[in-house]
Design a protein around this motif. Structure first.
Motif, mmCIF file in Angstrom:
data_model
loop_
_atom_site.group_PDB
_atom_site.id
_atom_site.type_symbol
_atom_site.label_atom_id
_atom_site.label_comp_id
_atom_site.label_asym_id
_atom_site.label_seq_id
_atom_site.Cartn_x
_atom_site.Cartn_y
_atom_site.Cartn_z
ATOM 1 N N VAL A 135 13.793 4.759 -7.664
ATOM 2 C CA VAL A 135 15.197 4.677 -7.275
ATOM 3 C C VAL A 135 15.316 4.317 -5.805
ATOM 4 N N ALA A 136 14.427 4.917 -4.970
ATOM 5 C CA ALA A 136 14.488 4.629 -3.536
ATOM 6 C C ALA A 136 14.179 3.171 -3.263
ATOM 7 N N VAL A 137 13.220 2.623 -3.994
ATOM 8 C CA VAL A 137 12.886 1.217 -3.793
ATOM 9 C C VAL A 137 14.032 0.321 -4.240
ATOM 10 N N ILE A 138 14.625 0.704 -5.391
ATOM 11 C CA ILE A 138 15.712 -0.127 -5.933
ATOM 12 C C ILE A 138 16.925 -0.084 -5.028
ATOM 13 N N THR A 139 17.258 1.124 -4.524
ATOM 14 C CA THR A 139 18.465 1.282 -3.702
ATOM 15 C C THR A 139 18.235 0.915 -2.255
ATOM 16 N N LEU A 199 0.822 -1.205 0.000
ATOM 17 C CA LEU A 199 0.000 0.000 0.000
ATOM 18 C C LEU A 199 0.857 1.257 0.000
ATOM 19 N N TYR A 200 1.956 1.165 0.719
ATOM 20 C CA TYR A 200 2.862 2.302 0.800
ATOM 21 C C TYR A 200 3.403 2.668 -0.576
ATOM 22 N N ILE A 201 3.884 1.679 -1.324
ATOM 23 C CA ILE A 201 4.443 1.931 -2.650
ATOM 24 C C ILE A 201 3.366 2.449 -3.590
ATOM 25 N N ILE A 202 2.184 1.824 -3.543
ATOM 26 C CA ILE A 202 1.094 2.253 -4.423
ATOM 27 C C ILE A 202 0.705 3.694 -4.134
ATOM 28 N N ASN A 203 0.595 4.042 -2.850
ATOM 29 C CA ASN A 203 0.232 5.414 -2.485
ATOM 30 C C ASN A 203 1.265 6.411 -2.981
ATOM 31 N N LEU A 204 2.546 6.066 -2.848
ATOM 32 C CA LEU A 204 3.594 6.980 -3.301
ATOM 33 C C LEU A 204 3.512 7.209 -4.800
ATOM 34 N N ASN A 210 19.251 21.181 4.242
ATOM 35 C CA ASN A 210 19.452 22.362 3.418
ATOM 36 C C ASN A 210 18.477 22.419 2.251
ATOM 37 N N ARG A 211 17.349 21.779 2.447
ATOM 38 C CA ARG A 211 16.326 21.762 1.406
ATOM 39 C C ARG A 211 14.963 21.682 2.077
ATOM 40 N N ALA A 212 13.994 22.386 1.480
ATOM 41 C CA ALA A 212 12.630 22.287 1.985
ATOM 42 C C ALA A 212 12.122 20.859 1.801
ATOM 43 N N ALA A 213 11.372 20.415 2.780
ATOM 44 C CA ALA A 213 10.916 19.025 2.767
ATOM 45 C C ALA A 213 9.425 18.974 2.477
ATOM 46 N N PHE A 214 9.108 18.308 1.378
ATOM 47 C CA PHE A 214 7.722 17.916 1.156
ATOM 48 C C PHE A 214 7.621 16.448 1.541
ATOM 49 N N LEU A 215 6.901 16.195 2.639
ATOM 50 C CA LEU A 215 6.915 14.832 3.176
ATOM 51 C C LEU A 215 5.524 14.228 3.162
ATOM 52 N N ILE A 216 5.511 12.941 3.084
ATOM 53 C CA ILE A 216 4.279 12.148 3.179
ATOM 54 C C ILE A 216 4.525 11.082 4.229
ATOM 55 N N SER A 217 3.653 11.042 5.232
ATOM 56 C CA SER A 217 3.787 10.055 6.303
ATOM 57 C C SER A 217 2.859 8.886 6.024
ATOM 58 N N TYR A 268 10.232 11.425 1.577
ATOM 59 C CA TYR A 268 10.612 12.746 1.073
ATOM 60 C C TYR A 268 10.308 12.835 -0.415
ATOM 61 N N ASP A 269 10.110 14.056 -0.867
ATOM 62 C CA ASP A 269 9.842 14.233 -2.290
ATOM 63 C C ASP A 269 11.052 13.921 -3.146
ATOM 64 N N THR A 270 12.221 13.786 -2.521
ATOM 65 C CA THR A 270 13.430 13.425 -3.266
ATOM 66 C C THR A 270 13.546 11.922 -3.472
ATOM 67 N N GLY A 271 12.619 11.156 -2.909
ATOM 68 C CA GLY A 271 12.586 9.728 -3.165
ATOM 69 C C GLY A 271 13.010 8.861 -2.016
ATOM 70 N N GLU A 272 13.665 9.429 -0.997
ATOM 71 C CA GLU A 272 14.122 8.613 0.110
ATOM 72 C C GLU A 272 13.005 8.402 1.121
ATOM 73 N N ASP A 273 13.124 7.309 1.837
ATOM 74 C CA ASP A 273 12.203 6.977 2.921
ATOM 75 C C ASP A 273 13.005 6.743 4.184
ATOM 76 N N VAL A 274 12.472 7.219 5.290
ATOM 77 C CA VAL A 274 13.070 6.912 6.588
ATOM 78 C C VAL A 274 11.991 6.273 7.445
ATOM 79 N N HIS A 275 12.416 5.364 8.298
ATOM 80 C CA HIS A 275 11.486 4.579 9.099
ATOM 81 C C HIS A 275 11.729 4.840 10.574
ATOM 82 N N THR A 276 10.643 5.199 11.250
ATOM 83 C CA THR A 276 10.669 5.302 12.708
ATOM 84 C C THR A 276 9.916 4.103 13.266
ATOM 85 N N ASN A 277 10.556 3.338 14.094
ATOM 86 C CA ASN A 277 9.937 2.138 14.640
ATOM 87 C C ASN A 277 8.917 2.538 15.707
#
Length: 700
Positions: free
Chosen positions: A28-32, A5-10, A216-223, A266-275
């Protein structure tokens, strides 16, 4: 499931926004495999320089083969390679932490894993930012087991992401080495782990995070998150150096341990996970009783009792009274009320009635809006407990920590019977709903007669008898009553006034009984009265007694006519007395008297022309009627008498031993009999004009 669902939503969010670059970043984020980074690891990773990142690269991966090449006839290939024979290091060229305008150089080592020399041609499309040191497309011969090094120059124009690739062509294959430049990044200081510890089930526990953009960049984020965790706001933009308040909610619906990840994309493609961690348990919340018996209550009245909800926890619990023991049953009921079949029927009827396209569309739109409103009402219905018999107030509310809430239970019965109802308290802090079994008995009107049985003793038939019974209402409510019509012959002889009515609370109602018996004998009749609101068993009144016939008497013991002669009438008198309290319709007759014509006197017979024929008939079967009773019928009133005259005109030579019988109409035959005696006496006739055939019998 959450990852899918996460990938589909993104993907859908980026495509719908027209952000194809973001879509590429997602892939790219998924691949890397950035998805496994925690916020601190991501910040550390993005803070590395190009040299530091190169130094940390230890894992060697084989490159992607783009297109196999045709083998040359002069190829020295001595084995068939299953994988790529050329091993690039690093497998991906990454520039990061760079300054626009400066030149950065990264070496790429190509090692020949094959057993024969390889001719490698290295090419790169022209780019204003990336350059290949040396001529592009030049062939380099790499001996087996050895390597060749090429250098890539990067001159960024802006602090942004760049993508390029290097194409390496051998005799057998073409491989691609990705080139990527990581530009400015937003660093949001989410914690690596957020532990809610032990929390009450079905209760919202929230943690507020003050998130700072340290990048050093504005963050457009999706939780992105998975139940029972949620985040508000779910998306937003945070400028460099700004702060944002983020609320993480833990709302478990079942007890147990929960562990999932809060994914910040992040809108740059990276994902971070908080447990996210949490344990859901039942709180110390209970009812003071699981079974409540309401005191007996008369119909139309209301009684009230209370039940307590004890909250021994340290949070405010919200409760609702429900009719079902689980949310699953409520959903099934809602699904049943979604009117799917009714919708089809309405649409079919509407289309059948509609013939003009314009009207059809308008009606269809109106019907669709109506059905949507109905479905919305069903979905929004909290399904609170509702009953006309038991009422709980309040139906919903809150219980403060270490306090108790008083719930009023109102009981308003509609019938005189026992009511039982199960209700459920859906309260935060408890996984299952708390059951409460309600019992109450409804009481009907307490209407009674002042006696259950009336013995009227002996009464005379057709005599009017009057009695009185009293209805007593011992209850606090009105008692409407109505006589159930009797079906027996004796029961129909009774009349009740009034036959129906209403007895006010704590009042009396006199019932007048009139009895006009028409049937003799002993009786025992049970009369039933229906009382509105009372149990099914009707109110009864039993009347017993004995109905006697009227008592008639003659004033003489017998009618003795003595010696009588033919054709000479003789009259005797008697008196018929009625000593009862009812009048009697009597009929007097003399059984054994003749059935023919009335007897005639001697003076009449002397001049008959058919004397011989008449005399023959008088001696035959149709003997003349020789007794005359006056009156033969009539009424003897109560305690009255009637004078009776009985005349005997003998026309036959015989001895009379008969009876004067009294029949009472509606009572019976031969209710009384008076003996009659007479004896025929022959007297010789000396009258010369008498006929010879009569002289033997008549007196002159």
């Amino acid at each position: 499931m959450c990852v899918l669902l996460y990938i589909i939503n993104l993907v859908m969010l980026n495509i719908s926004a027209g952000n194809f670059q973001g879509f590429q970043n997602v892939l790219v984020a998924v691949i890397t495999n950035y998805s496994s980074l925690t916020p601190s690891a991501f910040q550390k990773e993005m803070s590395l320089t190009t040299e530091q990142r190169m130094a940390r690269t230890k894992k060697l991966t084989l490159p992607k083969i783009v297109q196999p090449q045709e083998k040359s006839e002069t190829s020295h290939d001595k084995f068939s390679a299953v994988q790529s024979s050329l091993q690039p290091f690093p497998p991906e060229l990454v520039f990061q932490s760079y300054i626009p305008g400066e030149v950065y150089e990264v070496p790429l080592v190509l090692r020949n894993r094959d057993l024969v020399p390889q001719l490698v041609r290295i090419t790169m499309e022209s780019s204003p930012y990336f350059q290949l040191v040396g001529p592009s497309g030049a062939y380099r011969k790499v001996p087996p087991g050895l390597s060749v090094t090429v250098r890539i120059l990067f001159t960024p124009g802006q602090n942004k992401d760049y993508f390029h690739q290097l194409l390496c062509v051998t005799e057998r294959e073409e491989i691609i080495v990705p080139i990527r430049a990581i530009g400015a990044r937003a660093f949001l200081d989410f914690p690596d782990q957020l532990d809610f510890s032990v929390c009450p089930v079905k209760y919202s526990t929230q943690k507020v995070l003050l998130v700072h953009n340290r990048g050093n960049r504005a963050a457009f984020l999706i939780s992105l998150f998975c139940s029972p965790f949620s985040v508000v706001p779910a998306m937003g933009t945070l400028e460099v150096g700004d702060f944002m308040q983020v609320t993480v909610e833990f709302l478990p619906l079942q007890i147990g341990e929960y562990s999932t990840s809060l994914v910040v994309h992040y809108d740059t493609g990276e994902d971070v996970h908080t447990n996210l961690l949490g344990i859901a348990v039942d709180a110390h919340i209970s009812l003071d009783t699981n079974s409540l018996t309401v005191k007996k209550t008369h119909i139309t009245l209301t009684s009230c009792t209370t039940v307590l909800i004890h909250n021994q926890s340290d949070f405010t619990a919200r409760f609702q009274w429900k009719a079902f023991d689980s949310e699953k049953e409520e959903e099934q009921l809602k699904h049943y009320h979604r009117l799917s079949r009714q919708e089809k029927d309405k649409l079919y009827g509407f289309l059948k009635r509609s013939r003009v396209d314009t009207t059809c569309r308008e009606r269809f739109a109106l019907l669709s809006r109506t059905l949507r409103r109905e479905r919305a009402k069903v979905r929004e219905d909290p399904m609170l407990f509702h009953s006309d018999i038991f009422l709980l107030e309040p139906k919903e509310g809150e219980v403060r920590p270490n306090c108790s809430a008083e719930i009023n239970v109102f009981f308003k019965p509609q019938e005189a019977r026992v009511y039982q109802q199960m209700v459920y308290c859906d309260i935060s802090g408890r996984e299952t709903r708390l059951p409460l079994f309600l019992t109450g008995e409804g009481l009907g009107p307490q209407l009674r007669f002042n006696f259950e049985e009336l013995n009227i003793g002996e009464v005379f038939i057709k005599a009017v008898n009057r009695y009185e019974a009293v209805l007593i209402n011992k209850g606090p409510i009105e008692a409407p009553f109505s006589l159930i019509p009797p079906t027996t012959a004796m029961g129909s002889c009774f009349t009740f006034l009034p036959q129906k009515g209403i007895v006010a609370p704590e009042k009396l109602q006199a019932i007048r009984l009139t009895f006009l018996p028409t049937v003799l004998g002993e009786f025992k009749e049970k009369f039933s009265f229906s009382v509105t609101g009372a149990p099914e068993t009707p109110l009864t009144l039993t009347i017993r007694g004995f109905v006697m016939p009227p008592t008639l008497h003659f004033d003489v013991s017998a009618l003795r006519f003595g010696d009588v002669s033919c054709g000479f009438p003789r009259t005797l008198k008697c008196c018929l007395s009625n000593t009862s309290m009812a009048s009697a319709d009597f009929n007097l007759r003399v059984p054994g008297d003749g059935l023919g014509e009335p007897s005639v006197s001697s003076s009449v017979q002397m001049f008959r022309t058919d004397r011989q024929a008449w005399n023959k008939r008088a001696q035959g079967v149709m003997r003349p009627r020789e007794f005359t009773i006056n009156p033969s019928t009539g009424i003897v009133r109560a305690l009255g008498s009637q004078d009776i005259e009985v005349t005997l005109c003998s026309n036959t030579a015989r001895e009379y031993k008969l009876e004067l019988v009294v029949d009472v109409e509606g009572v019976g035959k031969k209710m009384l009999a008076l003996p009659i005696t007479a004896r025929y006496q022959h007297f010789p006739c000396s009258c010369p004009q008498a006929p010879p055939e009569l002289m033997a019998h008549w007196d002159c």
